[in-house]
Write an enzyme that holds these catalytic residues in place. Structure first.
Site, PDB file in Angstrom:
ATOM      1  N   GLU A   1       0.811  -1.220   0.000  1.00 11.76           N
ATOM      2  CA  GLU A   1       0.000   0.000   0.000  1.00 11.76           C
ATOM      3  C   GLU A   1       0.845   1.271   0.000  1.00 11.76           C
ATOM      4  O   GLU A   1       0.979   1.959   1.008  1.00 11.76           O
ATOM      5  CB  GLU A   1      -0.964   0.010   1.183  1.00 11.76           C
ATOM      6  CG  GLU A   1      -1.916  -1.173   1.152  1.00 11.76           C
ATOM      7  CD  GLU A   1      -3.082  -1.030   2.124  1.00 11.76           C
ATOM      8  OE1 GLU A   1      -3.044  -0.134   2.964  1.00 11.76           O
ATOM      9  OE2 GLU A   1      -4.038  -1.812   2.006  1.00 11.76           O
TER      10      GLU A   1
ATOM     11  N   GLU B   1      -5.247  -8.618   0.437  1.00  9.98           N
ATOM     12  CA  GLU B   1      -5.963  -8.334   1.693  1.00  9.98           C
ATOM     13  C   GLU B   1      -7.427  -8.085   1.393  1.00  9.98           C
ATOM     14  O   GLU B   1      -7.750  -7.432   0.393  1.00  9.98           O
ATOM     15  CB  GLU B   1      -5.437  -7.057   2.381  1.00  9.98           C
ATOM     16  CG  GLU B   1      -4.114  -7.205   3.054  1.00  9.98           C
ATOM     17  CD  GLU B   1      -3.649  -5.913   3.736  1.00  9.98           C
ATOM     18  OE1 GLU B   1      -4.497  -5.075   4.115  1.00  9.98           O
ATOM     19  OE2 GLU B   1      -2.425  -5.748   3.868  1.00  9.98           O
TER      20      GLU B   1
HETATM   21  C1  PNW Z   1      -4.471  -1.849   5.276  1.00 12.92           C
HETATM   22  N1  PNW Z   1      -7.888   3.637   4.625  1.00 12.92           N
HETATM   23  O1  PNW Z   1      -4.418  -0.516   5.688  1.00 12.92           O
HETATM   24  C2  PNW Z   1      -3.130  -2.395   5.725  1.00 12.92           C
HETATM   25  O2  PNW Z   1      -2.399  -3.041   4.726  1.00 12.92           O
HETATM   26  C3  PNW Z   1      -3.196  -3.197   6.976  1.00 12.92           C
HETATM   27  O3  PNW Z   1      -1.959  -3.163   7.619  1.00 12.92           O
HETATM   28  C4  PNW Z   1      -4.329  -2.696   7.840  1.00 12.92           C
HETATM   29  O4  PNW Z   1      -4.352  -3.237   9.109  1.00 12.92           O
HETATM   30  C5  PNW Z   1      -5.611  -3.007   7.092  1.00 12.92           C
HETATM   31  O5  PNW Z   1      -5.598  -2.452   5.775  1.00 12.92           O
HETATM   32  C6  PNW Z   1      -6.869  -2.528   7.794  1.00 12.92           C
HETATM   33  O6  PNW Z   1      -6.862  -1.142   7.935  1.00 12.92           O
HETATM   34  C7  PNW Z   1      -5.331   0.452   5.377  1.00 12.92           C
HETATM   35  O7  PNW Z   1      -7.962   4.577   5.463  1.00 12.92           O
HETATM   36  C8  PNW Z   1      -5.389   1.545   6.230  1.00 12.92           C
HETATM   37  O8  PNW Z   1      -8.609   3.671   3.591  1.00 12.92           O
HETATM   38  C9  PNW Z   1      -6.220   2.593   5.963  1.00 12.92           C
HETATM   39  C10 PNW Z   1      -7.034   2.570   4.841  1.00 12.92           C
HETATM   40  C11 PNW Z   1      -6.996   1.471   3.991  1.00 12.92           C
HETATM   41  C12 PNW Z   1      -6.139   0.430   4.254  1.00 12.92           C
END
Ligand code: PNW
Length: 489
Positions: free
Chosen positions: A207, A395
């Site tokens: 990401e 994921e």
């Molecule tokens: C992902 N958003 O993070 C990450 O790859 C993981 O480490 C995390 O725990 C998981 O998704 C759940 O959040 C994100 O704000 C964090 O849109 C924030 C966002 C999306 C993905």
């Protein structure tokens, strides 16, 4: 309302009983062509996935390992950020997390019990190179050998991410410094050389937007900076450059047969209505809204619209950068959580993003809008635009307000609802023939959810943070059944 429906049901039940006694056909049944008591000839539709489809779970080092001072691990940006007052919910840190550093065998047993074929994990860069570069730390490498050996012994194939946001703090300037991209390339090559006999599937970065934009532009993640546009764009460039140098280094150091990709969370553009004009608009939007990351990687350049939009703030690059950045990938990993709705529109862009009304449903995390079709469109848009040889959902999952009962159970029916609907939409992508090879559920365990600390739970195993005991939730039982049948259930 309740009283009314109960009364109505009462009436219906009474009428049914009377009909059964007299042999009279009820109006509803007459329309079906069946006499009362005759059963329907149900033709079940099986939502089976292709043979060999790989089911897995996903985690990340800083979110589960703990043991931040053990065996020579170097400090990271997230150690510093989490220990800075006001940066994470409740001041939570990853110091202990799930203590998976010591409990990795127990966690592998959870995986085995689910029946997964694969496990996506990440390596903590600073356990391998405590200073980010220079002298490697053999104890760090040993640890990942033990983890990987244990997985392999249990019949589980590891898919390894090299960077899931925990950046060695000793690297001067972090991602603002171009040298960090080079250091990442060296670290990636080192890992491919020393673990490449056991690990065949690698992902460079996780990401890009989260560790660049969220860290350096928005300031919500480590290191918490709010840089001006031009400087933030430069950070983003260093992110994709790291990915590219990583791909090259893995290819140069790993045995043949090694597969390389990344795990991106590109903005998923979902056509508001499935008609040709909106589908086209969603595809255009996919290319444009991801111009800084996935588009640049897949096309080996910044597209004109992106450069024009940023003007003098566009990132600077060196002649060979895009040779690395545009390296052909063996697979594209896509993390999918939420949809962005797009429609056709007049004007130069040819599309418009439709804003969600405030009533739009979401899971426990306010940002986690529910949109099952997003997983289908993530695959379709990427495949139609760039034709990667293979794709994985690296994921997918959600947060729920889980409650552990005194009996040790968690009835997370909302998570099951979320997952079932997404997996159904993924089935559609597979059935239509897109090269989707596997699915990794986020996450195996509740864990340190970054700025949200431990307040948001994404696991299909509940972790009691006082005892660190793990409890399978209802969603784990559901997932186990999906895997056993290789089908949506
Ligand atoms: C992902 N958003 O993070 C990450 O790859 C993981 O480490 C995390 O725990 C998981 O998704 C759940 O959040 C994100 O704000 C964090 O849109 C924030 C966002 C999306 C993905």
């Amino acid at each position: 309302m309740k009283a009314i429906s109960r009364r109505l049901f009462g009436k219906t039940a009474a009428a049914t009983a009377a009909a059964a006694a007299t042999g009279v056909t009820l109006p509803g049944l007459a329309a079906s062509g069946l006499a009362f008591g005759q059963s329907y000839e149900r033709k079940p539709v099986s939502l089976k996935f292709p043979e060999g489809f790989k089911w897995g779970c996903s985690t990340a080092s800083y979110q589960i390992e703990g043991a931040v001072k053990e065996d020579g691990r170097g400090e990271t940006n997230w150690d510093i950020f989490a220990h800075t007052p006001g940066k994470t919910h409740n001041g939570d840190t990853g110091d202990v997390a799930d203590d998976s550093y010591h409990r990795y065998k127990e966690d592998a047993l959870l995986l085995k019990n689910l029946g997964v074929q694969t496990y996506r994990m990440s390596i903590a860069w600073s356990r391998i190179f405590p200073e980010g570069k220079g002298t490697p730390n053999p104890k760090g490498l040993d640890y990942y050998h033990r983890v990987v050996d244990d997985l392999l012994a249990k019949g589980i194939t590891p898919y390894v991410t090299l960077f899931h946001w925990d950046l060695p703090a000793a690297l001067p300037g972090g991602w603002q410094n171009r040298d960090t991209s080079k250091a990442f390339g060296d670290y990636a090559g080192y890992m491919a050389k020393h673990l490449g006999d056991k690990v065949k599937n690698w992902m460079t970065t996780n990401e890009l937007t989260c560790f660049t934009d969220l860290g350096y532009r928005i300031g919500q993640f480590a290191p918490g900076l709010k840089l001006p546009n031009g400087e933030a764009n430069q950070v983003c460039h260093h992110g994709i450059l790291a990915h590219g140098l990583g791909v090259q280094a893995i290819r140069a150091n790993a045995p043949s047969g090694t597969l390389v990709g990344l795990a991106e969370n590109a903005t998923v553009c979902v056509p508001v209505i499935e008609t040709e004009e909106h589908i086209k608009a969603a595809q255009k939007a996919t290319r444009l809204l991801n111009a800084q990351f996935l588009t640049a990687i897949m096309e080996g350049k910044y597209i004109e619209e992106y450069l024009k939009y940023h003007g003098a703030d566009a990132p600077k690059w060196e002649p060979d950068d895009f040779k690395a950045i545009g390296s052909k990938l063996d697979f594209v990993g896509h993390n999918v959580y939420t949809p962005t709705y797009v429609r056709a529109a007049d004007g130069p862009l040819g599309f418009a993003v439709v804003q969600n009304p405030s009533s739009y449903p979401h899971m426990a995390s306010p940002w986690l809008n529910i949109g099952p079709e997003s997983i289908y469109w993530a695959v379709r848009n990427v495949c139609e635009l760039w034709h990667p040889p293979a794709m994985y959902i690296t994921e997918n999952g959600c947060s729920s307000d889980d409650v552990l009962t005194p009996e040790g159970q968690v009835g997370d029916v909302d998570r099951v609802m979320y997952l079932r609907n997404y997996v159904t939409q993924l089935h559609r992508a597979a059935a239509e023939g897109y090269p989707i090879k596997g699915y990794f559920l986020w996450s195996l365990l509740d864990n340190f959810e970054w700025a949200d600390g431990y307040s948001k739970r994404f696991g299909i195993h509940y972790v009691d943070y006082k005892t660190l005991k793990r409890y399978p939730k209802l969603s784990a039982e559901w997932y186990k059944t999906v895997i056993a049948r290789n089908a949506v259930v």
